[in-house]
Motif scaffolding. Structure first.
Motif, PDB file in Angstrom:
ATOM      1  N   GLY A 129       0.803  -1.213   0.000  1.00 58.64           N
ATOM      2  CA  GLY A 129       0.000   0.000   0.000  1.00 58.64           C
ATOM      3  C   GLY A 129       0.838   1.266   0.000  1.00 58.64           C
ATOM      4  N   LEU A 130       0.153   2.399   0.156  1.00 61.35           N
ATOM      5  CA  LEU A 130       0.787   3.704   0.122  1.00 61.35           C
ATOM      6  C   LEU A 130       1.714   3.893   1.316  1.00 61.35           C
ATOM      7  N   GLU A 131       2.889   4.488   1.054  1.00 64.23           N
ATOM      8  CA  GLU A 131       3.869   4.769   2.112  1.00 64.23           C
ATOM      9  C   GLU A 131       4.213   3.494   2.895  1.00 64.23           C
ATOM     10  N   ASP A 132       4.319   2.396   2.180  1.00 64.33           N
ATOM     11  CA  ASP A 132       4.674   1.113   2.771  1.00 64.33           C
ATOM     12  C   ASP A 132       5.879   0.558   2.018  1.00 64.33           C
ATOM     13  N   VAL A 133       6.354  -0.593   2.427  1.00 63.06           N
ATOM     14  CA  VAL A 133       7.525  -1.204   1.797  1.00 63.06           C
ATOM     15  C   VAL A 133       7.226  -2.668   1.475  1.00 63.06           C
ATOM     16  N   TRP A 134       7.953  -3.199   0.514  1.00 66.59           N
ATOM     17  CA  TRP A 134       7.714  -4.575   0.085  1.00 66.59           C
ATOM     18  C   TRP A 134       7.929  -5.567   1.222  1.00 66.59           C
ATOM     19  N   SER A 135       8.855  -5.251   2.134  1.00 66.37           N
ATOM     20  CA  SER A 135       9.172  -6.184   3.217  1.00 66.37           C
ATOM     21  C   SER A 135       8.073  -6.274   4.271  1.00 66.37           C
ATOM     22  N   SER A 136       7.050  -5.413   4.182  1.00 66.78           N
ATOM     23  CA  SER A 136       5.954  -5.494   5.145  1.00 66.78           C
ATOM     24  C   SER A 136       5.163  -6.790   4.985  1.00 66.78           C
ATOM     25  N   TRP A 137       5.392  -7.488   3.868  1.00 65.89           N
ATOM     26  CA  TRP A 137       4.706  -8.764   3.640  1.00 65.89           C
ATOM     27  C   TRP A 137       5.401  -9.925   4.354  1.00 65.89           C
ATOM     28  N   THR A 138       6.558  -9.680   4.970  1.00 61.94           N
ATOM     29  CA  THR A 138       7.329 -10.760   5.589  1.00 61.94           C
ATOM     30  C   THR A 138       6.529 -11.606   6.574  1.00 61.94           C
ATOM     31  N   PRO A 139       5.768 -11.014   7.522  1.00 64.42           N
ATOM     32  CA  PRO A 139       5.014 -11.857   8.463  1.00 64.42           C
ATOM     33  C   PRO A 139       4.052 -12.816   7.762  1.00 64.42           C
ATOM     34  N   LEU A 140       3.397 -12.342   6.697  1.00 62.65           N
ATOM     35  CA  LEU A 140       2.439 -13.192   5.992  1.00 62.65           C
ATOM     36  C   LEU A 140       3.132 -14.278   5.186  1.00 62.65           C
ATOM     37  N   THR A 141       4.243 -13.934   4.547  1.00 65.05           N
ATOM     38  CA  THR A 141       4.932 -14.932   3.714  1.00 65.05           C
ATOM     39  C   THR A 141       5.429 -16.113   4.541  1.00 65.05           C
ATOM     40  N   ARG A 142       5.735 -15.886   5.817  1.00 60.27           N
ATOM     41  CA  ARG A 142       6.206 -16.984   6.668  1.00 60.27           C
ATOM     42  C   ARG A 142       5.142 -18.055   6.839  1.00 60.27           C
ATOM     43  N   PHE A 143       3.874 -17.653   6.804  1.00 59.12           N
ATOM     44  CA  PHE A 143       2.794 -18.622   6.960  1.00 59.12           C
ATOM     45  C   PHE A 143       2.358 -19.224   5.617  1.00 59.12           C
TER      46      PHE A 143
ATOM     47  N   GLU B  96      -9.271  13.083   7.503  1.00 62.51           N
ATOM     48  CA  GLU B  96      -9.131  12.615   8.885  1.00 62.51           C
ATOM     49  C   GLU B  96      -8.900  11.107   8.915  1.00 62.51           C
ATOM     50  N   ASP B  97      -9.628  10.380   8.070  1.00 59.12           N
ATOM     51  CA  ASP B  97      -9.438   8.929   8.006  1.00 59.12           C
ATOM     52  C   ASP B  97      -8.019   8.589   7.558  1.00 59.12           C
ATOM     53  N   PHE B  98      -7.513   9.363   6.593  1.00 60.11           N
ATOM     54  CA  PHE B  98      -6.154   9.137   6.097  1.00 60.11           C
ATOM     55  C   PHE B  98      -5.143   9.276   7.230  1.00 60.11           C
ATOM     56  N   ALA B  99      -5.267  10.347   8.015  1.00 61.65           N
ATOM     57  CA  ALA B  99      -4.341  10.562   9.128  1.00 61.65           C
ATOM     58  C   ALA B  99      -4.445   9.432  10.146  1.00 61.65           C
ATOM     59  N   ALA B 100      -5.677   8.964  10.397  1.00 63.01           N
ATOM     60  CA  ALA B 100      -5.872   7.890  11.368  1.00 63.01           C
ATOM     61  C   ALA B 100      -5.252   6.584  10.884  1.00 63.01           C
ATOM     62  N   VAL B 101      -5.434   6.267   9.604  1.00 61.39           N
ATOM     63  CA  VAL B 101      -4.892   5.021   9.053  1.00 61.39           C
ATOM     64  C   VAL B 101      -3.367   5.060   9.044  1.00 61.39           C
ATOM     65  N   MET B 102      -2.791   6.178   8.630  1.00 61.69           N
ATOM     66  CA  MET B 102      -1.334   6.282   8.590  1.00 61.69           C
ATOM     67  C   MET B 102      -0.742   6.220   9.996  1.00 61.69           C
ATOM     68  N   THR B 103      -1.428   6.810  10.949  1.00 58.33           N
ATOM     69  CA  THR B 103      -0.966   6.739  12.334  1.00 58.33           C
ATOM     70  C   THR B 103      -1.041   5.309  12.853  1.00 58.33           C
ATOM     71  N   ALA B 104      -2.108   4.600  12.482  1.00 54.26           N
ATOM     72  CA  ALA B 104      -2.225   3.196  12.870  1.00 54.26           C
ATOM     73  C   ALA B 104      -1.109   2.374  12.244  1.00 54.26           C
ATOM     74  N   GLY B 105      -0.720   2.723  11.024  1.00 53.26           N
ATOM     75  CA  GLY B 105       0.378   2.025  10.374  1.00 53.26           C
ATOM     76  C   GLY B 105       1.698   2.250  11.095  1.00 53.26           C
ATOM     77  N   LEU B 106       1.902   3.468  11.578  1.00 50.26           N
ATOM     78  CA  LEU B 106       3.111   3.755  12.353  1.00 50.26           C
ATOM     79  C   LEU B 106       3.133   2.917  13.626  1.00 50.26           C
ATOM     80  N   ARG B 107       1.994   2.831  14.285  1.00 49.46           N
ATOM     81  CA  ARG B 107       1.913   2.037  15.516  1.00 49.46           C
ATOM     82  C   ARG B 107       2.215   0.565  15.223  1.00 49.46           C
TER      83      ARG B 107
ATOM     84  N   LEU C  94     -10.120  -8.094  12.298  1.00 50.14           N
ATOM     85  CA  LEU C  94      -9.067  -7.757  11.347  1.00 50.14           C
ATOM     86  C   LEU C  94      -8.841  -6.253  11.343  1.00 50.14           C
ATOM     87  N   THR C  95      -7.597  -5.856  11.232  1.00 49.96           N
ATOM     88  CA  THR C  95      -7.263  -4.441  11.167  1.00 49.96           C
ATOM     89  C   THR C  95      -6.945  -4.054   9.723  1.00 49.96           C
ATOM     90  N   HIS C  96      -6.754  -2.761   9.516  1.00 47.14           N
ATOM     91  CA  HIS C  96      -6.392  -2.305   8.173  1.00 47.14           C
ATOM     92  C   HIS C  96      -5.079  -2.939   7.729  1.00 47.14           C
TER      93      HIS C  96
END
Length: 272
Positions: A39-53, A148-159, A246-248
């Motif tokens: 997704g936006l402002e993300d990296v390819w390696s963010s898929w690592t947890p899923l690929t392990r399964f 506002e939703d955009f800011a909330a989703v991006m903040t959740a991504g940081l967390r 499930l989360t975003h």
């Protein structure tokens, strides 16, 4: 140099001779290819947890797209979302069996399909896409709410990326990090996502016959209310699985559950 008479199960990727002895590296040729679109402002390696399964069932190809973290957003004027998806898939060195895409990546895949692409996938999985129902007015109120939703989703991504560090962090420190992150993204990041979101209304997707699974939460801003049903109406082949647990960013926060859902869906639609 295939072994055991099971020629169709193996393929040599490199061979050599050393000191008069043959050496080779093989791979399991029967593992289908699974490609990922982040997704936006993300990296390819963010898929690592899923690929392990999914490692025992698929050979994974996470694609590094130009809307990655730290991108310049010049990609918005240099190619359409459909063109970027096509270009990324063309880099995968073998036919893709399953495509999994998240958030803006999922919306970009929808744009690619709406542009007339007829992929030969066994399955398509869209995680947390955004969809704009035809009844929603394109007014400033909606624009401001989505900001506002955009800011909330991006903040959740940081967390999510911070993981356990976020839990022990001073709330004011975390808030400052989130503000700095959003300032660094600038308005172009928001506009890139809003463009995809506002374009996702009554897309011409009726021709798509690839078995499609849409995963997300009914509480997610992009799928809440009538949004998911609008996507289902425009894309009859899609099956919706909305779960408030499930989360975003479910591919990072609930990778085991998402992997199980993907495997169950693929197995249920596999040709006998």
């Amino acid at each position: 140099m295939n072994a055991g008479g099971a020629d169709s199960m193996w393929t040599a990727v490199n061979e050599s001779t050393m000191y008069g002895e043959e050496l080779a590296v093989h791979r399991f040729a029967d593992l289908p290819a699974l490609a990922f679109v982040h997704g936006l402002e993300d990296v390819w390696s963010s898929w690592t947890p899923l690929t392990r399964f999914l490692a025992g069932r698929f050979r994974s190809y996470p694609m590094d797209m130009p809307w990655r973290t730290g991108g310049t957003y010049k990609w918005r004027t240099r190619g359409t979302a459909a063109q970027w998806i096509e270009a990324g898939l063309n880099l995968v060195p073998e036919p893709v069996s399953v495509l999994v895409a998240h958030s803006l990546g999922a919306n970009s895949v929808l744009q690619w399909l709406a542009a007339g692409a007829v992929p030969k996938f066994d399955a398509l999985v869209l995680l947390s896409p955004f969809y704009w129902p035809p009844s929603m007015p394109a007014d400033w109120k909606v624009f401001d709410a989505f900001r506002e939703d955009f800011a909330a989703v991006m903040t959740a991504g940081l967390r999510t990326r911070l993981g356990e560090r976020a839990e022990s962090m001073d709330p004011e420190v975390f808030a400052a990090m989130a503000r700095k992150m959003l300032d660094g993204m600038g308005p172009q990041a928001f506009l890139a996502l809003f463009d995809q979101y506002s374009a996702a209304t009554q897309l011409p997707l009726a021709h798509v016959d690839v078995p499609t699974l849409v995963l997300g939460s009914p509480q997610d801003a992009g799928l809440a209310g009538e949004r998911a049903e609008a996507l289902k109406a425009d894309m009859p082949c899609a099956e919706l699985y909305l779960d408030p647990r499930l989360t975003h960013f479910c591919h990072m926060e609930q990778p085991r559950e998402v992997a199980e859902l993907i495997l169950s869906f693929v197995d249920g639609h596999r040709s006998p």
